[in-house]
Design a protein around this motif. Sequence first.
Motif, mmCIF file in Angstrom:
data_model
loop_
_atom_site.group_PDB
_atom_site.id
_atom_site.type_symbol
_atom_site.label_atom_id
_atom_site.label_comp_id
_atom_site.label_asym_id
_atom_site.label_seq_id
_atom_site.Cartn_x
_atom_site.Cartn_y
_atom_site.Cartn_z
ATOM 1 N N LYS A 140 -42.954 -44.786 -39.105
ATOM 2 C CA LYS A 140 -42.056 -45.027 -40.237
ATOM 3 C C LYS A 140 -42.093 -46.460 -40.753
ATOM 4 C CE LYS A 140 -37.760 -45.713 -37.630
ATOM 5 N NZ LYS A 140 -36.474 -45.121 -37.317
ATOM 6 N N LYS A 141 -42.659 -47.395 -39.993
ATOM 7 C CA LYS A 141 -42.744 -48.774 -40.469
ATOM 8 C C LYS A 141 -44.062 -49.085 -41.176
ATOM 9 C CE LYS A 141 -40.916 -52.101 -38.092
ATOM 10 N NZ LYS A 141 -40.633 -53.019 -36.977
ATOM 11 N N VAL A 142 -44.936 -48.083 -41.314
ATOM 12 C CA VAL A 142 -46.186 -48.274 -42.053
ATOM 13 C C VAL A 142 -46.334 -47.173 -43.090
ATOM 14 C CG1 VAL A 142 -47.387 -49.412 -40.134
ATOM 15 C CG2 VAL A 142 -47.608 -46.942 -40.423
ATOM 16 N N TRP A 143 -47.087 -47.458 -44.131
ATOM 17 C CA TRP A 143 -47.530 -46.408 -45.044
ATOM 18 C C TRP A 143 -48.811 -45.867 -44.433
ATOM 19 C CZ3 TRP A 143 -52.254 -45.819 -47.320
ATOM 20 C CH2 TRP A 143 -52.355 -44.783 -48.240
ATOM 21 N N MET A 144 -48.947 -44.552 -44.353
ATOM 22 C CA MET A 144 -50.121 -43.983 -43.709
ATOM 23 C C MET A 144 -50.572 -42.733 -44.434
ATOM 24 S SD MET A 144 -50.704 -43.630 -39.646
ATOM 25 C CE MET A 144 -50.451 -41.931 -39.248
ATOM 26 N N LYS A 145 -51.887 -42.566 -44.500
ATOM 27 C CA LYS A 145 -52.457 -41.369 -45.107
ATOM 28 C C LYS A 145 -53.708 -40.990 -44.332
ATOM 29 C CE LYS A 145 -54.155 -39.232 -49.225
ATOM 30 N NZ LYS A 145 -54.332 -39.237 -50.641
ATOM 31 N N THR A 146 -53.808 -39.693 -44.008
ATOM 32 C CA THR A 146 -54.977 -39.150 -43.324
ATOM 33 C C THR A 146 -55.613 -38.105 -44.218
ATOM 34 O OG1 THR A 146 -53.981 -39.510 -41.146
ATOM 35 C CG2 THR A 146 -55.764 -37.900 -41.266
ATOM 36 N N ASP A 147 -56.932 -38.178 -44.337
ATOM 37 C CA ASP A 147 -57.660 -37.128 -45.046
ATOM 38 C C ASP A 147 -58.845 -36.703 -44.190
ATOM 39 O OD1 ASP A 147 -59.713 -39.016 -45.489
ATOM 40 O OD2 ASP A 147 -59.011 -39.477 -47.510
ATOM 41 N N ASP A 148 -59.784 -35.968 -44.772
ATOM 42 C CA ASP A 148 -60.903 -35.449 -43.999
ATOM 43 C C ASP A 148 -61.936 -36.510 -43.633
ATOM 44 O OD1 ASP A 148 -61.587 -35.683 -46.684
ATOM 45 O OD2 ASP A 148 -63.051 -34.060 -46.583
ATOM 46 N N VAL A 149 -61.796 -37.729 -44.132
ATOM 47 C CA VAL A 149 -62.749 -38.800 -43.836
ATOM 48 C C VAL A 149 -62.172 -39.824 -42.870
ATOM 49 C CG1 VAL A 149 -64.156 -40.647 -44.832
ATOM 50 C CG2 VAL A 149 -63.886 -38.481 -46.072
ATOM 51 N N ALA A 150 -60.930 -40.255 -43.088
ATOM 52 C CA ALA A 150 -60.361 -41.337 -42.278
ATOM 53 C C ALA A 150 -58.845 -41.341 -42.389
ATOM 54 C CB ALA A 150 -60.924 -42.683 -42.745
ATOM 55 N N THR A 151 -58.248 -42.194 -41.577
ATOM 56 C CA THR A 151 -56.824 -42.482 -41.664
ATOM 57 C C THR A 151 -56.664 -43.923 -42.117
ATOM 58 O OG1 THR A 151 -56.220 -40.903 -39.948
ATOM 59 C CG2 THR A 151 -54.664 -42.675 -40.355
ATOM 60 N N ALA A 152 -55.736 -44.148 -43.043
ATOM 61 C CA ALA A 152 -55.434 -45.496 -43.513
ATOM 62 C C ALA A 152 -53.977 -45.796 -43.219
ATOM 63 C CB ALA A 152 -55.704 -45.616 -45.007
#
Length: 193
Positions: free
Chosen positions: A38-50
């Motif tokens: 909850k303290k980071v913005w995060m996104k995961t897709d089929d290539v990587a996680t940011a």
Amino acid sequence: MTKENAAVREAGAQFNLSVMSDDFAEVILGALDAVETKKVWMKTDDVATAATGSIADVFDVVKAIYLHAAKTGLHVEMSGNIVLGGCNTGEDENDRKEIRLNEETSSQISQQAGCRFSIYPLGEAGYIEKITKSVEKLPDYGVEVSMAPFATRIDGEVNDIFKALETTFTEIQETSAHVVMPFTISCNSPSNR
């Protein structure tokens, strides 16, 4: 740039988590679900996680994800970049609080690993001396240090490895506008047996 301003800068990470097992998807998704983000913005897709957030929070989350996957005993590798500067630069109030939401759980997981990393303070004269001074401090974090092609290798307990990486990154960014740290960490490899 003052040290006070540098301490609240925002970092970003992009990484791939690879699990050498038929149930890799369950392990990866389980690790992502087990970590407090909850303290980071995060996104995961089929290539990587940011992930983006304060330096402390980004390292906290990346380490915790790796440890949750690694504790399965499977051969697990994470490769990625942690960056500061460009479109990821900003201020983050969370870093001032220094509350690492995953630290208690992460500190209870003991896992040996090997890691290769490099660090690049971009656009800076005298960068080799700066890097060399940081690398010379690495044994202070309880890790074994050796040279690898195009990188520095550190071996030891995962919590110590991430402490060494974070401290190196934090020190370099105090006087650098743009920093890139590519890394690969691997544990439970059959080549070590």
